[in-house]
Design a protein around this motif. Sequence first.
Motif, PDB file in Angstrom:
ATOM      1  N   LYS A 104       0.869  -1.182   0.000  1.00  0.00           N
ATOM      2  CA  LYS A 104       0.000   0.000   0.000  1.00  0.00           C
ATOM      3  C   LYS A 104       0.903   1.228   0.000  1.00  0.00           C
ATOM      4  CE  LYS A 104      -2.279   1.477   3.707  1.00  0.00           C
ATOM      5  NZ  LYS A 104      -3.271   1.604   4.779  1.00  0.00           N
ATOM      6  N   LEU A 115      -3.991   7.808  -1.199  1.00  0.00           N
ATOM      7  CA  LEU A 115      -3.680   6.418  -1.484  1.00  0.00           C
ATOM      8  C   LEU A 115      -3.322   6.278  -2.958  1.00  0.00           C
ATOM      9  CD1 LEU A 115      -3.741   3.458  -0.421  1.00  0.00           C
ATOM     10  CD2 LEU A 115      -6.149   3.399  -1.092  1.00  0.00           C
ATOM     11  N   HIS A 131      -3.683   0.996  -6.103  1.00  0.00           N
ATOM     12  CA  HIS A 131      -3.543   0.172  -4.891  1.00  0.00           C
ATOM     13  C   HIS A 131      -4.140  -1.230  -5.006  1.00  0.00           C
ATOM     14  CE1 HIS A 131      -7.513   1.964  -4.204  1.00  0.00           C
ATOM     15  NE2 HIS A 131      -7.752   0.895  -3.472  1.00  0.00           N
TER      16      HIS A 131
END
Length: 104
Positions: free
Chosen positions: A80, A91, A95
């Motif tokens: 991650k 993020l 991912h």
Amino acid sequence: MSIFPKIIKKGTDAPIVLHMHVKNDSQNDLSGHIFFTILDPENKKQVIKDRIRVPALGEVDKYYDYHVARDAPIGRYYVKGEFCFGKEKVLSETHKNDYFDVIT
């Protein structure tokens, strides 16, 4: 985020390269941290953290060499990638596909 190679043989000295591209569309410089959280097949977590600065309207590419331990378990390792600045966390857009496999 990108990972290369996606498959590595256990005991290989060559690293897995973790790459994070951060783009700043704002008029202000951003200072923060990149985090790579690696989860191995036995659910053990390892975190790599590095401080970065992204200039206003600029881009930064960060590359990290991750060496798989010789006694590391065989299987899929999930990664991650996050860029954190202030109270914000971003993020990696990829991912869901960020992993590599250790094989015999």
